[in-house]
Design a protein around this motif. Structure first.
Motif, PDB file in Angstrom:
ATOM      1  N   GLY A  18       0.809  -1.212   0.000  1.00  0.00           N
ATOM      2  CA  GLY A  18       0.000   0.000   0.000  1.00  0.00           C
ATOM      3  C   GLY A  18       0.844   1.263   0.000  1.00  0.00           C
ATOM      4  O   GLY A  18       1.941   1.302   0.575  1.00  0.00           O
ATOM      5  N   ALA A  19       0.331   2.305  -0.644  1.00  0.00           N
ATOM      6  CA  ALA A  19       1.064   3.567  -0.771  1.00  0.00           C
ATOM      7  C   ALA A  19       1.317   4.245   0.574  1.00  0.00           C
ATOM      8  O   ALA A  19       2.419   4.741   0.818  1.00  0.00           O
ATOM      9  CB  ALA A  19       0.336   4.510  -1.723  1.00  0.00           C
ATOM     10  N   PRO A  20       0.330   4.309   1.508  1.00  0.00           N
ATOM     11  CA  PRO A  20       0.603   4.978   2.791  1.00  0.00           C
ATOM     12  C   PRO A  20       1.730   4.308   3.569  1.00  0.00           C
ATOM     13  O   PRO A  20       2.589   4.988   4.142  1.00  0.00           O
ATOM     14  CB  PRO A  20      -0.729   4.878   3.530  1.00  0.00           C
ATOM     15  N   ALA A  21       1.738   2.981   3.595  1.00  0.00           N
ATOM     16  CA  ALA A  21       2.792   2.263   4.322  1.00  0.00           C
ATOM     17  C   ALA A  21       4.148   2.490   3.668  1.00  0.00           C
ATOM     18  O   ALA A  21       5.137   2.780   4.351  1.00  0.00           O
ATOM     19  CB  ALA A  21       2.480   0.767   4.371  1.00  0.00           C
ATOM     20  N   TYR A  22       4.196   2.368   2.355  1.00  0.00           N
ATOM     21  CA  TYR A  22       5.487   2.532   1.669  1.00  0.00           C
ATOM     22  C   TYR A  22       6.013   3.953   1.831  1.00  0.00           C
ATOM     23  O   TYR A  22       7.185   4.156   2.159  1.00  0.00           O
ATOM     24  CB  TYR A  22       5.357   2.203   0.180  1.00  0.00           C
ATOM     25  N   THR A  23       5.174   4.950   1.597  1.00  0.00           N
ATOM     26  CA  THR A  23       5.629   6.336   1.647  1.00  0.00           C
ATOM     27  C   THR A  23       6.158   6.702   3.029  1.00  0.00           C
ATOM     28  O   THR A  23       7.246   7.258   3.168  1.00  0.00           O
ATOM     29  CB  THR A  23       4.487   7.291   1.258  1.00  0.00           C
ATOM     30  N   SER A  24       5.388   6.377   4.069  1.00  0.00           N
ATOM     31  CA  SER A  24       5.787   6.786   5.415  1.00  0.00           C
ATOM     32  C   SER A  24       7.012   6.024   5.910  1.00  0.00           C
ATOM     33  O   SER A  24       7.977   6.625   6.402  1.00  0.00           O
ATOM     34  CB  SER A  24       4.616   6.594   6.387  1.00  0.00           C
ATOM     35  N   VAL A  25       7.012   4.714   5.756  1.00  0.00           N
ATOM     36  CA  VAL A  25       8.114   3.909   6.288  1.00  0.00           C
ATOM     37  C   VAL A  25       9.383   4.118   5.471  1.00  0.00           C
ATOM     38  O   VAL A  25      10.491   4.178   6.018  1.00  0.00           O
ATOM     39  CB  VAL A  25       7.727   2.419   6.328  1.00  0.00           C
ATOM     40  N   SER A  26       9.264   4.253   4.152  1.00  0.00           N
ATOM     41  CA  SER A  26      10.459   4.440   3.326  1.00  0.00           C
ATOM     42  C   SER A  26      11.117   5.791   3.597  1.00  0.00           C
ATOM     43  O   SER A  26      12.350   5.895   3.629  1.00  0.00           O
ATOM     44  CB  SER A  26      10.118   4.305   1.838  1.00  0.00           C
ATOM     45  N   LEU A  27      10.328   6.837   3.810  1.00  0.00           N
ATOM     46  CA  LEU A  27      10.902   8.142   4.142  1.00  0.00           C
ATOM     47  C   LEU A  27      11.584   8.114   5.506  1.00  0.00           C
ATOM     48  O   LEU A  27      12.659   8.702   5.691  1.00  0.00           O
ATOM     49  CB  LEU A  27       9.816   9.220   4.123  1.00  0.00           C
ATOM     50  N   LEU A  28      10.971   7.438   6.459  1.00  0.00           N
ATOM     51  CA  LEU A  28      11.585   7.305   7.781  1.00  0.00           C
ATOM     52  C   LEU A  28      12.901   6.541   7.685  1.00  0.00           C
ATOM     53  O   LEU A  28      13.919   6.946   8.270  1.00  0.00           O
ATOM     54  CB  LEU A  28      10.615   6.586   8.719  1.00  0.00           C
ATOM     55  N   ALA A  29      12.902   5.438   6.940  1.00  0.00           N
ATOM     56  CA  ALA A  29      14.125   4.652   6.767  1.00  0.00           C
ATOM     57  C   ALA A  29      15.199   5.446   6.039  1.00  0.00           C
ATOM     58  O   ALA A  29      16.388   5.365   6.367  1.00  0.00           O
ATOM     59  CB  ALA A  29      13.805   3.368   6.005  1.00  0.00           C
ATOM     60  N   ALA A  30      14.790   6.236   5.042  1.00  0.00           N
ATOM     61  CA  ALA A  30      15.759   6.997   4.245  1.00  0.00           C
ATOM     62  C   ALA A  30      16.508   8.008   5.093  1.00  0.00           C
ATOM     63  O   ALA A  30      17.712   8.223   4.898  1.00  0.00           O
ATOM     64  CB  ALA A  30      15.049   7.696   3.092  1.00  0.00           C
ATOM     65  N   ALA A  31      15.818   8.640   6.039  1.00  0.00           N
ATOM     66  CA  ALA A  31      16.482   9.626   6.897  1.00  0.00           C
ATOM     67  C   ALA A  31      17.596   8.988   7.708  1.00  0.00           C
ATOM     68  O   ALA A  31      18.638   9.608   7.960  1.00  0.00           O
ATOM     69  CB  ALA A  31      15.459  10.276   7.821  1.00  0.00           C
ATOM     70  N   VAL A  32      17.407   7.726   8.113  1.00  0.00           N
ATOM     71  CA  VAL A  32      18.436   7.006   8.863  1.00  0.00           C
ATOM     72  C   VAL A  32      19.534   6.506   7.925  1.00  0.00           C
ATOM     73  O   VAL A  32      20.731   6.644   8.212  1.00  0.00           O
ATOM     74  CB  VAL A  32      17.810   5.822   9.633  1.00  0.00           C
TER      75      VAL A  32
END
Length: 286
Positions: free
Chosen positions: A170-184
């Motif tokens: 799903g788009a909401p899960a991918y967008t939120s979790v991927s952005l959080l992971a990317a910052a780390v």
């Protein structure tokens, strides 16, 4: 499709905002800050989805998070440091053609004859643009353009895998979790690539970074990923041809960048080739 068009308009202005931010902080540090801003925005949403993502999806999610945000953004905005915003955003115009060739060589989505012709014309346009910038002593740099080109190539390579993962979780899960992971995931590369960690605070630089973090990183990616499953990958690639037109105009109007006559011809060749890739299938349809 409307969601992705809005996202592209925001991304088209990102190079102009980045040029304003460079007076305040290093490009690599700017990428890190904009990802941190986006991560803070999506943190409440990401917390709801962290436990719902299947274990088998975590490896592809982390790989795509790194490629889509860290690698693409670092290549783009470090490349922008060495070349003009007008040339960088024009190189982005190659992405529709790159999308077709990536599909041909890696995903068995065979390119037509006109794709090859347009591709040759576009890459010739790149050579003309860079040669024109060198002759006129302008800001167009081969090294900077190469980094932006590599960012476009990575983006084209991950388009279809990203589309598949979004369909799975799903788009909401991918967008939120991927952005959080990317910052780390971005942190070690910021430490490695940033020339300076000093921040010379200014109003224009601060507003530019906030726009990049809130608008171009969080909202634009949310719009793009929301529309991903509604638009085929090749059509998404074609839509990208709209991005450099806005960016090029804004670079000239807002940044006061000048383009030599030779470089302008190269830019026209690139953008015309990208639009031809979009229009020719309709014209040639029986």
């Amino acid at each position: 499709m409307l969601f992705q068009i809005l996202a592209l308009f925001m991304w088209g202005s990102s190079f102009i905002a980045a040029k304003f931010s460079y007076a305040m902080l290093d490009p690599a540090l700017m990428v890190q800050v904009r990802l941190l801003i986006a991560a803070l925005i999506v943190l409440p949403t990401a917390r709801r989805y962290l436990g719902r993502i299947p274990r088998a999806q975590w490896k592809p999610l982390l790989r795509l998070s790194f490629a889509n945000y860290v690698l693409v953004l670092m290549l783009q905005f470090i490349g922008l440091k060495y070349t003009s915003a007008a040339s960088a955003v024009t190189i982005i115009g190659l992405e529709p053609i790159l999308m077709v060739f990536v599909g041909h060589f890696f995903f068995n989505d065979k390119a037509k004859w006109y794709h090859w012709v347009c591709g040759m014309a576009a890459f010739l346009g790149v050579a003309v643009m860079i040669a024109g910038g060198a002759e006129e002593g302008g800001e167009i740099s081969l090294f900077g353009c190469l980094l932006v080109f590599l960012a476009g190539l990575v983006f084209a390579l991950i388009m279809r895998p990203t589309q598949k993962l979004i369909a799975d979780i799903g788009a909401p899960a991918y967008t939120s979790v991927s952005l959080l992971a990317a910052a780390v995931l971005c942190l070690p590369f910021t430490l490695l690539l940033a020339d300076s960690f000093a921040v010379d605070w200014s109003v224009s630089g601060t507003l530019a970074v906030l726009y990049l973090g809130v608008g171009c990183s969080w909202f634009a990616y949310w719009l793009w990923n929301k529309g991903m499953n509604r638009v085929p990958a090749n059509v998404s690639g074609i839509l990208i041809s709209m991005e450099p037109v806005l960016g090029l105009l804004m670079a000239v109007v807002l940044l006061g960048e000048t383009v030599s006559a030779v470089s302008a011809w190269g830019m026209v060749m690139i953008l015309a080739s990208a639009f031809a890739v979009m229009l020719l299938p309709r014209w040639l349809k029986p």
